[in-house]
Design an enzyme around this catalytic site. Structure first.
Site, PDB file in Angstrom:
ATOM      1  N   TYR A 112       0.876  -1.174   0.000  1.00 39.06           N
ATOM      2  CA  TYR A 112       0.000   0.000   0.000  1.00 39.06           C
ATOM      3  C   TYR A 112       0.915   1.226   0.000  1.00 39.06           C
ATOM      4  O   TYR A 112       1.409   1.648   1.040  1.00 39.06           O
ATOM      5  CB  TYR A 112      -0.932  -0.009   1.217  1.00 39.06           C
ATOM      6  CG  TYR A 112      -1.753   1.241   1.363  1.00 39.06           C
ATOM      7  CD1 TYR A 112      -2.420   1.790   0.268  1.00 39.06           C
ATOM      8  CD2 TYR A 112      -1.878   1.884   2.580  1.00 39.06           C
ATOM      9  CE1 TYR A 112      -3.171   2.949   0.400  1.00 39.06           C
ATOM     10  CE2 TYR A 112      -2.631   3.036   2.726  1.00 39.06           C
ATOM     11  CZ  TYR A 112      -3.272   3.564   1.623  1.00 39.06           C
ATOM     12  OH  TYR A 112      -4.015   4.714   1.753  1.00 39.06           O
ATOM     13  N   ASP A 152      -2.080  -1.281  -4.028  1.00 39.53           N
ATOM     14  CA  ASP A 152      -2.507   0.085  -4.342  1.00 39.53           C
ATOM     15  C   ASP A 152      -1.242   0.923  -4.427  1.00 39.53           C
ATOM     16  O   ASP A 152      -0.617   1.197  -3.406  1.00 39.53           O
ATOM     17  CB  ASP A 152      -3.447   0.592  -3.248  1.00 39.53           C
ATOM     18  CG  ASP A 152      -3.845   2.056  -3.460  1.00 39.53           C
ATOM     19  OD1 ASP A 152      -3.392   2.660  -4.457  1.00 39.53           O
ATOM     20  OD2 ASP A 152      -4.596   2.590  -2.627  1.00 39.53           O
ATOM     21  N   HIS A 253     -12.175   1.738  -4.398  1.00 36.60           N
ATOM     22  CA  HIS A 253     -11.349   0.972  -5.343  1.00 36.60           C
ATOM     23  C   HIS A 253     -12.086  -0.286  -5.800  1.00 36.60           C
ATOM     24  O   HIS A 253     -12.861  -0.874  -5.025  1.00 36.60           O
ATOM     25  CB  HIS A 253     -10.051   0.510  -4.687  1.00 36.60           C
ATOM     26  CG  HIS A 253      -9.117   1.614  -4.297  1.00 36.60           C
ATOM     27  ND1 HIS A 253      -7.952   1.874  -4.979  1.00 36.60           N
ATOM     28  CD2 HIS A 253      -9.172   2.517  -3.288  1.00 36.60           C
ATOM     29  CE1 HIS A 253      -7.318   2.884  -4.402  1.00 36.60           C
ATOM     30  NE2 HIS A 253      -8.040   3.303  -3.376  1.00 36.60           N
TER      31      HIS A 253
END
EC number: 3.1.11.2
Length: 261
Positions: A112, A152, A253
């Site tokens: 992330y 991500d 998302h």
DNA sequence: ATGGCAAACCTAGTTTGA
């Protein structure tokens, strides 16, 4: 055919039903989660155990947090940079990285990457610093094994990966400094799995909750699966599943799925 | 330039997200 997916769920506790339904309908073998926003002690394990998944998580209260769900028990699970890169252990105060072995010669890395805040802010520079740390970390890993790097990234690699690339010099997620650091990581030997199958613009994995962005398909493609050559040779498909983004109270998302033969 | 939305946090306004 193994399926590997990545999904920023924006709180695993709030999105628990969505994730469970999605696992039931897709049957993915490995699911990498970001923004779980929960400590390891509070992570809701039972619904996943009930579905036959093993749970490996590295989280913290309120912010960040990553996890890997796997149908098979995984070896070589490590959270953070420190196990491979003790010099970068200060990056581990924010829980943003977890890895595991999928096979003796295949490592799955779930990241992330920091959002970056405003252009030229302290958070922006932290993001660039974090990307340099990730490069050093992956340099070690790619020398040892095949790697599937997913998560991500908070970076749209090309102009066609965001709905409006105007003013991108100061648009965090699309600046040259971020793209160049992502390109340096890619040049360790990675290929963008989604772009192996799809070249057109207009495919996104994140849409702002505000201003009807999803309805108007005004999004960014910032959730990625990067794969090394031997994995790429076995890749059959990679797609963004926008169905969960249509549900009531969705994550901002959508998940991205890679299928390997 | 701002707001628009959502989530978590010592529940009310702040912080974070990208």
């Amino acid at each position: 055919m193994p399926k590997i997916a990545t999904w920023n769920v924006n709180s695993i506790r709030t999105r628990l039903d969505h994730v469970c339904q999605w696992l039931d309908s897709t049957g993915v073998d490995y699911l990498c989660l970001q923004e779980t926003k929960v400590t390891d002690a509070e992570f809701p394990r039972q619904p996943f155990l009930d579905r036959g998944y093993h749970v490996y998580c590295s989280g913290q209260k309120a912010y960040n947090g990553v996890a890997i769900l796997s149908r098979q028990p995984l070896a070589g699970v490590e959270a953070g940079f420190a196990p491979q890169l003790p010099s970068h252990s200060e990056l581990d105060t924010q829980k943003r990285l977890i890895r595991a072995q999928l096979a003796p010669d295949v490592i799955l890395v779930n990241v992330y990457i920091p959002n970056g805040g405003e252009y030229d802010s302290e958070k922006y520079h932290y993001k660039l610093h974090w990307l340099k740390g990730l490069h050093a970390y992956l340099q070690k890993l790619t020398a040892q094994a095949e790697v599937i790097l997913c998560g991500d990234f908070n970076i749209a690699p090309e102009d066609k990966d965001l709905f409006d690339a105007r003013d991108r010099a100061t648009k965090v997620g699309a600046t040259d400094a971020e793209r160049n650091l992502l390109a340096a990581i890619r040049d360790l030997g990675f290929h963008d799995a989604f772009r192996h199958f799809t070249n057109e613009p207009g495919h996104y994995s994140w849409w702002d909750y505000r201003a009807g962005a999803f309805r108007r398909n005004q999004g960014w493609r910032i959730d990625h699966l990067y794969i090394t050559p031997a994995v790429k040779a076995r890749a059959c498909n990679c797609r963004i599943d926008i169905a969960p983004r249509r549900l009531p109270k969705p994550s901002d998302h959508a998940p991205v799925i890679l299928e390997i033969e």
